[in-house]
Design an enzyme around this catalytic site. Structure first.
Site, PDB file in Angstrom:
ATOM      1  N   ILE A  21       0.826  -1.202   0.000  1.00  8.26           N
ATOM      2  CA  ILE A  21       0.000   0.000   0.000  1.00  8.26           C
ATOM      3  C   ILE A  21       0.864   1.257   0.000  1.00  8.26           C
ATOM      4  O   ILE A  21       0.539   2.238  -0.659  1.00  8.26           O
ATOM      5  CB  ILE A  21      -0.951  -0.014   1.215  1.00  8.26           C
ATOM      6  CG1 ILE A  21      -1.944  -1.169   1.098  1.00  8.26           C
ATOM      7  CG2 ILE A  21      -1.725   1.303   1.303  1.00  8.26           C
ATOM      8  CD1 ILE A  21      -2.898  -1.279   2.272  1.00  8.26           C
ATOM      9  N   ASP A  83      15.278   2.923   8.754  1.00  8.55           N
ATOM     10  CA  ASP A  83      14.672   1.908   9.613  1.00  8.55           C
ATOM     11  C   ASP A  83      13.847   2.642  10.663  1.00  8.55           C
ATOM     12  O   ASP A  83      14.388   3.346  11.515  1.00  8.55           O
ATOM     13  CB  ASP A  83      15.758   1.070  10.272  1.00  8.55           C
ATOM     14  CG  ASP A  83      15.197  -0.048  11.141  1.00  8.55           C
ATOM     15  OD1 ASP A  83      13.963  -0.097  11.338  1.00  8.55           O
ATOM     16  OD2 ASP A  83      15.996  -0.867  11.638  1.00  8.55           O
ATOM     17  N   SER A 175      -6.936  -0.415   9.242  1.00  7.05           N
ATOM     18  CA  SER A 175      -7.515  -1.616   8.642  1.00  7.05           C
ATOM     19  C   SER A 175      -8.870  -1.873   9.266  1.00  7.05           C
ATOM     20  O   SER A 175      -9.160  -1.431  10.386  1.00  7.05           O
ATOM     21  CB  SER A 175      -6.584  -2.801   8.906  1.00  7.05           C
ATOM     22  OG  SER A 175      -7.245  -4.040   8.783  1.00  7.05           O
ATOM     23  N   TYR A 187      -2.753  -8.018  16.177  1.00  6.10           N
ATOM     24  CA  TYR A 187      -3.106  -7.232  14.995  1.00  6.10           C
ATOM     25  C   TYR A 187      -4.316  -6.348  15.277  1.00  6.10           C
ATOM     26  O   TYR A 187      -4.308  -5.146  15.011  1.00  6.10           O
ATOM     27  CB  TYR A 187      -3.401  -8.157  13.820  1.00  6.10           C
ATOM     28  CG  TYR A 187      -3.802  -7.429  12.553  1.00  6.10           C
ATOM     29  CD1 TYR A 187      -2.837  -6.915  11.691  1.00  6.10           C
ATOM     30  CD2 TYR A 187      -5.140  -7.250  12.215  1.00  6.10           C
ATOM     31  CE1 TYR A 187      -3.187  -6.245  10.534  1.00  6.10           C
ATOM     32  CE2 TYR A 187      -5.510  -6.575  11.063  1.00  6.10           C
ATOM     33  CZ  TYR A 187      -4.522  -6.073  10.223  1.00  6.10           C
ATOM     34  OH  TYR A 187      -4.887  -5.403   9.084  1.00  6.10           O
ATOM     35  N   LYS A 191      -4.333  -2.215  15.405  1.00  2.00           N
ATOM     36  CA  LYS A 191      -5.084  -1.386  14.455  1.00  2.00           C
ATOM     37  C   LYS A 191      -6.135  -0.533  15.167  1.00  2.00           C
ATOM     38  O   LYS A 191      -6.383   0.613  14.777  1.00  2.00           O
ATOM     39  CB  LYS A 191      -5.737  -2.271  13.391  1.00  2.00           C
ATOM     40  CG  LYS A 191      -4.747  -2.917  12.437  1.00  2.00           C
ATOM     41  CD  LYS A 191      -3.876  -1.887  11.735  1.00  2.00           C
ATOM     42  CE  LYS A 191      -2.928  -2.530  10.741  1.00  2.00           C
ATOM     43  NZ  LYS A 191      -2.037  -1.527  10.089  1.00  2.00           N
ATOM     44  N   THR A 222      -1.789  -6.401  -2.824  1.00  2.00           N
ATOM     45  CA  THR A 222      -0.366  -6.091  -2.708  1.00  2.00           C
ATOM     46  C   THR A 222       0.450  -7.235  -3.308  1.00  2.00           C
ATOM     47  O   THR A 222      -0.085  -8.295  -3.658  1.00  2.00           O
ATOM     48  CB  THR A 222       0.036  -5.919  -1.243  1.00  2.00           C
ATOM     49  OG1 THR A 222      -0.156  -7.168  -0.558  1.00  2.00           O
ATOM     50  CG2 THR A 222      -0.803  -4.830  -0.568  1.00  2.00           C
TER      51      THR A 222
END
Length: 368
Positions: A21, A83, A175, A187, A191, A222
């Site tokens: 993305i 980084d 997301s 996750y 989010k 992706t």
């Protein structure tokens, strides 16, 4: 009709833009003429891997490849190897942007995320059987990096608060996993926290004329998804899947309509498919329902006040929000074959379920 390059001289930053993305967003902004700073760890693409291997998606994923794509699309691109786990390096990066742009940032896109492989490698493993460090893999170069970048960008944006009437935007790539249970605990919690970051930052940022939003792409094709996952989604993926550039085109339209974004969207979740409909933005494989070509339709693009234009793909299927009744129907009927999904996309209205109903359906209250 909007200018073909409405973002000339606009300074944008996209973190984590070597692939996925982030790369697509950078290209979408480049199409609109923006100057885009991109960050990532991979300077040059690694050698191509065997098709179908776990690392096949790495081929062509680098700062150099993204820079070439952005410039081919019409924008300017400054690639910076970085980084985002290194706070000192991140601070120096923003100092560089501040110096080179005269203290101007129009758009910060917090996209960098290091957890994709970790999520899919352990998606069937209960969270208590994963290493505790899984949380850090998901949240550090992701949620934490978004906070760090927002702090540094806000310091620069604050210095221009009284000198420009064009509100900058901080866009956090989140997301549907922030709203619904997807993949795993780390996750989802991460989010949801990204959404809260955007919401809580909005009030203080508004005082210096900066908008803060959380972006919900849909299912995105992706490089990783194409190489490892997309085939498992079947017909419904064909209907709803978005290219990575789609989110970039929507953000370009939002930046061209930044006053509205500050007044009406700041502090909220912006669903990419719904904003695309509002602005008349098409994906890379789509055309307007009227047949007109281009990124912005009449009354869309930078104007913000125009009537939404229908968006269809080349196969005649609308790309709709996950909360659209039409999208829900197509996904529910995907297993029954093309005739059923074709029926659904013709007859079921593209009406979004109100958020209050979705919240009621998605959240499980603790039992007292």
């Amino acid at each position: 009709m909007s200018s073909p390059l409405p973002l000339i001289n606009q300074i944008c930053i996209v973190t984590g833009a070597t692939r996925g993305i982030g790369k697509g967003i950078a290209i979408g902004l480049g199409e609109a003429g923006a100057t885009v700073y991109i960050t990532g760890r991979t300077a040059v693409s690694p050698p191509s891997s065997t098709p179908g291997s776990a690392t096949a998606f790495d081929a062509g994923c680098s700062l150099a490849a993204t820079k070439a794509a952005v410039e081919a699309a019409g924008g300017k691109c400054i690639a910076v190897q970085l980084d985002h786990a290194d706070d000192d390096a991140v601070e120096k990066f923003f100092e560089r942007v501040d110096s080179e742009t005269g203290g101007r940032i129009d758009l910060l896109v917090n996209n960098v995320y290091a957890g994709v492989s970790a999520i899919f490698d352990s998606v069937k493993t209960p969270f208590w059987e994963k290493p505790v460090g899984h949380w850090d893999t998901i949240a550090n170069v992701g949620l934490r990096s978004h906070y760090v970048a927002t702090v540094h960008a806000a310091r620069i944006m604050a210095k221009r608060a009284d000198s420009t009437g064009s509100p900058p935007i901080v866009a956090n790539i989140s997301s549907w996993g922030g709203f619904l249970s997807i993949f795993d605990v780390a996750y989802g919690a991460g989010k949801a926290a990204v959404d809260r970051l955007a919401a809580d930052a909005a009030a203080p940022l508004r005082k210096i004329g900066v908008a803060s939003v959380s972006m919900y792409p849909g299912l995105v094709k992706t490089e990783f998804m194409d190489a490892n996952v997309m085939d498992s989604f079947g017909t419904s993926a064909r209907y709803t899947a978005e290219s990575p550039v789609y989110t970039g085109r929507v953000l370009a339209a939002m930046l061209a309509d930044r006053e509205r974004v500050l007044k009406r969207d700041s502090g909220k979740v912006v669903v990419v498919a719904e904003a695309a409909k509002r602005y008349g933005v098409v994906d890379v494989d789509g055309v307007y329902k009227s047949g007109a070509e281009g990124r912005f339709g009449e009354g869309g693009g930078g104007g913000g006040g125009g009537e939404a234009i229908g968006i269809v793909d080349v196969d005649g299927l609308y790309k709709v929000s996950f909360r659209s009744l039409r999208g829900v129907a197509v996904q529910a009927l995907a297993g029954k074959g093309k005739k059923w999904t074709a029926w659904a996309q013709r007859l079921v209205p593209d009406v979004c379920v109100p958020w209050i109903i979705m919240v009621w359906a998605a959240l499980v209250s603790p039992r007292m």
